[in-house]
Design a protein around this motif. Structure first.
Motif, PDB file in Angstrom:
ATOM      1  N   LEU A 256       0.810  -1.216   0.000  1.00 21.82           N
ATOM      2  CA  LEU A 256       0.000   0.000   0.000  1.00 21.82           C
ATOM      3  C   LEU A 256       0.845   1.269   0.000  1.00 21.82           C
ATOM      4  O   LEU A 256       0.432   2.277  -0.565  1.00 21.82           O
ATOM      5  CB  LEU A 256      -0.937  -0.009   1.216  1.00 21.82           C
ATOM      6  N   GLY A 257       1.998   1.245   0.630  1.00 22.59           N
ATOM      7  CA  GLY A 257       2.846   2.429   0.640  1.00 22.59           C
ATOM      8  C   GLY A 257       3.811   2.432   1.799  1.00 22.59           C
ATOM      9  O   GLY A 257       3.763   1.557   2.673  1.00 22.59           O
ATOM     10  N   PRO A 258       4.728   3.429   1.844  1.00 24.37           N
ATOM     11  CA  PRO A 258       5.714   3.507   2.929  1.00 24.37           C
ATOM     12  C   PRO A 258       5.042   3.710   4.282  1.00 24.37           C
ATOM     13  O   PRO A 258       3.974   4.327   4.383  1.00 24.37           O
ATOM     14  CB  PRO A 258       6.565   4.719   2.543  1.00 24.37           C
ATOM     15  N   ALA A 259       5.711   3.201   5.328  1.00 19.50           N
ATOM     16  CA  ALA A 259       5.205   3.357   6.698  1.00 19.50           C
ATOM     17  C   ALA A 259       6.347   3.781   7.612  1.00 19.50           C
ATOM     18  O   ALA A 259       6.473   3.287   8.723  1.00 19.50           O
ATOM     19  CB  ALA A 259       4.570   2.059   7.176  1.00 19.50           C
ATOM     20  N   GLY A 260       7.169   4.695   7.119  1.00 17.69           N
ATOM     21  CA  GLY A 260       8.339   5.102   7.880  1.00 17.69           C
ATOM     22  C   GLY A 260       9.589   4.459   7.306  1.00 17.69           C
ATOM     23  O   GLY A 260       9.530   3.659   6.374  1.00 17.69           O
ATOM     24  N   GLU A 261      10.740   4.788   7.890  1.00 18.74           N
ATOM     25  CA  GLU A 261      12.019   4.290   7.379  1.00 18.74           C
ATOM     26  C   GLU A 261      12.107   2.777   7.535  1.00 18.74           C
ATOM     27  O   GLU A 261      11.910   2.230   8.617  1.00 18.74           O
ATOM     28  CB  GLU A 261      13.175   4.961   8.129  1.00 18.74           C
ATOM     29  N   GLY A 262      12.396   2.102   6.437  1.00 15.63           N
ATOM     30  CA  GLY A 262      12.572   0.657   6.471  1.00 15.63           C
ATOM     31  C   GLY A 262      11.299  -0.118   6.687  1.00 15.63           C
ATOM     32  O   GLY A 262      11.341  -1.273   7.112  1.00 15.63           O
ATOM     33  N   ALA A 263      10.144   0.456   6.371  1.00 15.52           N
ATOM     34  CA  ALA A 263       8.883  -0.256   6.594  1.00 15.52           C
ATOM     35  C   ALA A 263       7.869   0.147   5.534  1.00 15.52           C
ATOM     36  O   ALA A 263       7.921   1.235   4.959  1.00 15.52           O
ATOM     37  CB  ALA A 263       8.331   0.039   7.989  1.00 15.52           C
ATOM     38  N   VAL A 264       6.915  -0.742   5.273  1.00 14.86           N
ATOM     39  CA  VAL A 264       5.809  -0.469   4.362  1.00 14.86           C
ATOM     40  C   VAL A 264       4.538  -1.034   4.969  1.00 14.86           C
ATOM     41  O   VAL A 264       4.564  -1.916   5.828  1.00 14.86           O
ATOM     42  CB  VAL A 264       6.037  -1.107   2.965  1.00 14.86           C
ATOM     43  N   THR A 265       3.419  -0.495   4.495  1.00 12.29           N
ATOM     44  CA  THR A 265       2.115  -1.033   4.868  1.00 12.29           C
ATOM     45  C   THR A 265       1.648  -1.968   3.756  1.00 12.29           C
ATOM     46  O   THR A 265       1.746  -1.626   2.573  1.00 12.29           O
ATOM     47  CB  THR A 265       1.081   0.089   5.068  1.00 12.29           C
ATOM     48  N   VAL A 266       1.176  -3.143   4.138  1.00 11.97           N
ATOM     49  CA  VAL A 266       0.701  -4.116   3.163  1.00 11.97           C
ATOM     50  C   VAL A 266      -0.690  -4.587   3.566  1.00 11.97           C
ATOM     51  O   VAL A 266      -1.083  -4.505   4.738  1.00 11.97           O
ATOM     52  CB  VAL A 266       1.662  -5.331   3.056  1.00 11.97           C
ATOM     53  N   ARG A 267      -1.430  -5.084   2.588  1.00 16.09           N
ATOM     54  CA  ARG A 267      -2.740  -5.682   2.869  1.00 16.09           C
ATOM     55  C   ARG A 267      -2.636  -7.182   2.678  1.00 16.09           C
ATOM     56  O   ARG A 267      -2.178  -7.668   1.639  1.00 16.09           O
ATOM     57  CB  ARG A 267      -3.817  -5.116   1.958  1.00 16.09           C
ATOM     58  N   LEU A 268      -3.074  -7.911   3.688  1.00 13.77           N
ATOM     59  CA  LEU A 268      -3.104  -9.367   3.641  1.00 13.77           C
ATOM     60  C   LEU A 268      -4.489  -9.816   4.088  1.00 13.77           C
ATOM     61  O   LEU A 268      -4.824  -9.709   5.274  1.00 13.77           O
ATOM     62  CB  LEU A 268      -2.025  -9.968   4.544  1.00 13.77           C
ATOM     63  N   GLY A 269      -5.287 -10.264   3.150  1.00  8.22           N
ATOM     64  CA  GLY A 269      -6.665 -10.644   3.479  1.00  8.22           C
ATOM     65  C   GLY A 269      -7.421  -9.433   4.002  1.00  8.22           C
ATOM     66  O   GLY A 269      -7.358  -8.348   3.419  1.00  8.22           O
ATOM     67  N   PRO A 270      -8.088  -9.556   5.151  1.00  8.28           N
ATOM     68  CA  PRO A 270      -8.872  -8.432   5.675  1.00  8.28           C
ATOM     69  C   PRO A 270      -8.050  -7.434   6.472  1.00  8.28           C
ATOM     70  O   PRO A 270      -8.576  -6.425   6.927  1.00  8.28           O
ATOM     71  CB  PRO A 270      -9.867  -9.145   6.591  1.00  8.28           C
ATOM     72  N   ARG A 271      -6.744  -7.683   6.655  1.00  7.57           N
ATOM     73  CA  ARG A 271      -5.936  -6.856   7.549  1.00  7.57           C
ATOM     74  C   ARG A 271      -4.875  -6.058   6.819  1.00  7.57           C
ATOM     75  O   ARG A 271      -4.408  -6.451   5.753  1.00  7.57           O
ATOM     76  CB  ARG A 271      -5.231  -7.735   8.595  1.00  7.57           C
ATOM     77  N   GLU A 272      -4.537  -4.906   7.413  1.00  9.76           N
ATOM     78  CA  GLU A 272      -3.363  -4.155   6.987  1.00  9.76           C
ATOM     79  C   GLU A 272      -2.264  -4.377   8.022  1.00  9.76           C
ATOM     80  O   GLU A 272      -2.507  -4.304   9.224  1.00  9.76           O
ATOM     81  CB  GLU A 272      -3.676  -2.659   6.866  1.00  9.76           C
ATOM     82  N   GLY A 304     -12.635 -15.942  12.111  1.00 12.92           N
ATOM     83  CA  GLY A 304     -13.073 -14.641  12.604  1.00 12.92           C
ATOM     84  C   GLY A 304     -12.962 -13.591  11.527  1.00 12.92           C
ATOM     85  O   GLY A 304     -12.218 -13.758  10.546  1.00 12.92           O
ATOM     86  N   ALA A 305     -13.654 -12.470  11.724  1.00 12.92           N
ATOM     87  CA  ALA A 305     -13.727 -11.433  10.696  1.00 12.92           C
ATOM     88  C   ALA A 305     -12.379 -10.790  10.422  1.00 12.92           C
ATOM     89  O   ALA A 305     -12.091 -10.381   9.298  1.00 12.92           O
ATOM     90  CB  ALA A 305     -14.741 -10.368  11.122  1.00 12.92           C
ATOM     91  N   ASP A 306     -11.510 -10.672  11.443  1.00 20.16           N
ATOM     92  CA  ASP A 306     -10.220 -10.010  11.271  1.00 20.16           C
ATOM     93  C   ASP A 306      -9.083 -10.986  10.973  1.00 20.16           C
ATOM     94  O   ASP A 306      -7.909 -10.602  11.012  1.00 20.16           O
ATOM     95  CB  ASP A 306      -9.869  -9.211  12.535  1.00 20.16           C
ATOM     96  N   LEU A 307      -9.430 -12.226  10.675  1.00 26.34           N
ATOM     97  CA  LEU A 307      -8.420 -13.252  10.441  1.00 26.34           C
ATOM     98  C   LEU A 307      -8.414 -13.680   8.978  1.00 26.34           C
ATOM     99  O   LEU A 307      -9.435 -13.560   8.286  1.00 26.34           O
ATOM    100  CB  LEU A 307      -8.676 -14.468  11.334  1.00 26.34           C
ATOM    101  N   VAL A 308      -7.283 -14.168   8.521  1.00 28.08           N
ATOM    102  CA  VAL A 308      -7.187 -14.691   7.161  1.00 28.08           C
ATOM    103  C   VAL A 308      -7.827 -16.079   7.136  1.00 28.08           C
ATOM    104  O   VAL A 308      -7.407 -16.960   7.902  1.00 28.08           O
ATOM    105  CB  VAL A 308      -5.726 -14.776   6.698  1.00 28.08           C
ATOM    106  N   PRO A 309      -8.840 -16.298   6.302  1.00 30.60           N
ATOM    107  CA  PRO A 309      -9.482 -17.618   6.263  1.00 30.60           C
ATOM    108  C   PRO A 309      -8.526 -18.675   5.703  1.00 30.60           C
ATOM    109  O   PRO A 309      -7.753 -18.422   4.785  1.00 30.60           O
ATOM    110  CB  PRO A 309     -10.686 -17.404   5.350  1.00 30.60           C
ATOM    111  N   ALA A 310      -8.606 -19.869   6.279  1.00 32.48           N
ATOM    112  CA  ALA A 310      -7.730 -20.968   5.857  1.00 32.48           C
ATOM    113  C   ALA A 310      -8.420 -22.293   6.145  1.00 32.48           C
ATOM    114  O   ALA A 310      -9.412 -22.358   6.876  1.00 32.48           O
ATOM    115  CB  ALA A 310      -6.394 -20.899   6.582  1.00 32.48           C
ATOM    116  N   THR A 311      -7.867 -23.338   5.564  1.00 28.46           N
ATOM    117  CA  THR A 311      -8.358 -24.702   5.786  1.00 28.46           C
ATOM    118  C   THR A 311      -7.200 -25.555   6.276  1.00 28.46           C
ATOM    119  O   THR A 311      -6.084 -25.472   5.748  1.00 28.46           O
ATOM    120  CB  THR A 311      -8.924 -25.301   4.488  1.00 28.46           C
ATOM    121  N   LEU A 312      -7.450 -26.366   7.326  1.00 24.69           N
ATOM    122  CA  LEU A 312      -6.426 -27.257   7.843  1.00 24.69           C
ATOM    123  C   LEU A 312      -6.306 -28.483   6.940  1.00 24.69           C
ATOM    124  O   LEU A 312      -7.273 -29.205   6.712  1.00 24.69           O
ATOM    125  CB  LEU A 312      -6.780 -27.693   9.268  1.00 24.69           C
TER     126      LEU A 312
END
Length: 370
Positions: A256-272, A304-312
């Motif tokens: 998504l973009g920079p988040a300070g020095e040496g960091a970025v914001t990313v989207r993974l499933g429902p979460r940033e 849960g709503a804030d979790l990445v869905p997965a199957t075992l």
């Protein structure tokens, strides 16, 4: 101190410059550039066939490079035979002479160099004491355990007082408990020989991280990445390094973009999430990237709503915990991952849905082509 002496002190202890090795149509090394500083321990790490042992044999003089140069203290030694390089070498099979007693095995290199008898005696005694084998000087190799034979092989290499010690997968023939003991012995040895340069070949990332200051990761006859151990483990710049050094899951994310020095914001499933990167600007341009998430950083819950869905998909019990094979669902596509969870973790059944959480701070690397 002369300018020539200063130049020698400033140069690497050993160096490979654009070294390639071919056996007919088979490429064993391709354009390898590598340097090791004085007193440094470098681990050459990679899977079987990556070229790491070939690189060590080129340094030792056992293999003549097809092209490129080998330097010792800034001096070109590419054409020198092994005996004239003055390097200590320990190989996987120990290569002890079965008909010679321990003391004679250790003294062999000194006698080959025609050192005085008193010096041979003293250096042999010192080397055996250094590896804790002084009480076994009169035994034959067949009367020793694998770990003891390994100590003798190291003592033999150290007896000539080499500026550089080369070790080619020296612990691979030992069982797990002996390997742990020998890692501790090598750490002690390294502390007692701070000026000796070590080049250590292994496919075991645990050994590499425990023993080395720097790691050079190799694959398919090429150098992938090199640097201090902690940087390569925490902030790898290549997806293969992330996967091989720490068994990281490589999970596709949207940058998504920079988040300070040496960091970025990313989207993974429902979460940033905030991810670390050595080159934040380069990762924030919309290019494909993956998050390197090690199995113990993945937490598994009920959906849960804030979790990445997965199957075992599978479960392995490992004594202290479980290794879970999961399949994440990311925007309509699946991504297989592995998670390590504690033994007291309540496990769903195979095929059941779960939710996965991933912490901030995992390293971001570019997606590998293909």
């Amino acid at each position: 101190m002369t300018l020539a002496t200063l130049a020698t002190l400033a140069s690497p202890a050993v160096e490979l410059r654009d070294v390639s090795v071919h056996y007919g149509q088979t490429r064993a090394l391709a354009g390898l550039d590598l340097s090791v500083a004085r007193g440094q321990t470098l681990a050459l790490l990679g899977p079987s066939g990556s070229g790491k042992s070939t690189a060590l044999k080129v340094l030792a003089g056992f293999v003549r490079p097809t092209s490129g140069r080998v330097l010792l203290d800034g001096v070109d030694i590419t054409g020198l035979p092994p005996a004239r390089r003055g390097l200590g070498v320990v190989v996987q099979s120990y290569a002890l002479f079965p008909h010679l007693r321990v003391a004679d095995n250790v003294a062999f290199g000194l006698r080959a160099r025609r050192r005085p008898r008193s010096e041979v005696r003293e250096r042999t005694r010192e080397a055996l004491e250094l590896v804790g084998m002084a009480d076994y000087a009169r035994r034959f190799p067949r009367e020793l355990s694998g770990g003891q034979q390994q100590r003798v092989a190291i003592a033999r290499a150290l007896a000539i007082r080499p500026p550089v010690l080369l070790l080619d997968e020296p612990l691979s023939a030992l069982d797990a408990a002996l390997r742990e003991d020998m890692v501790a012995e090598l750490l002690r040895l390294r502390a007692e020989l701070p000026d000796t340069t070590l080049v250590y070949v292994t496919h075991d990332q645990g050994e590499a991280l425990a023993l080395a200051d720097h790691i050079a990761v190799m694959r398919d006859a090429r150098l992938v990445e090199t640097g201090p151990c902690e940087r390569l483990y925490r902030h790898p710049e290549h997806p293969f390094t992330a996967r091989f050094l720490g068994a990281a899951n490589l999970i596709p994310v949207e940058v998504l973009g920079p988040a300070g020095e040496g960091a970025v914001t990313v989207r993974l499933g429902p979460r940033e999430l905030t991810a670390t990167t050595a080159a934040a600007a380069a990762r924030a341009d919309g290019g494909e990237a993956v998050l390197g998430v090690r199995p113990h950083h993945l937490a598994v819950h009920a959906p849960g709503a804030d979790l990445v869905p997965a199957t075992l998909k599978g479960v392995q019990w490992r004594g202290s915990g479980y290794r879970l094979d999961l399949e994440l669902t990311l925007g309509g596509r699946s991504c297989p991952v592995r998670a390590d969870v504690p033994d007291d973790h309540g496990l769903p059944g195979i095929g059941e849905p779960v939710g996965v959480s991933i912490p901030d701070g995992c390293p971001l690397v570019p997606a590998e082509a293909g």
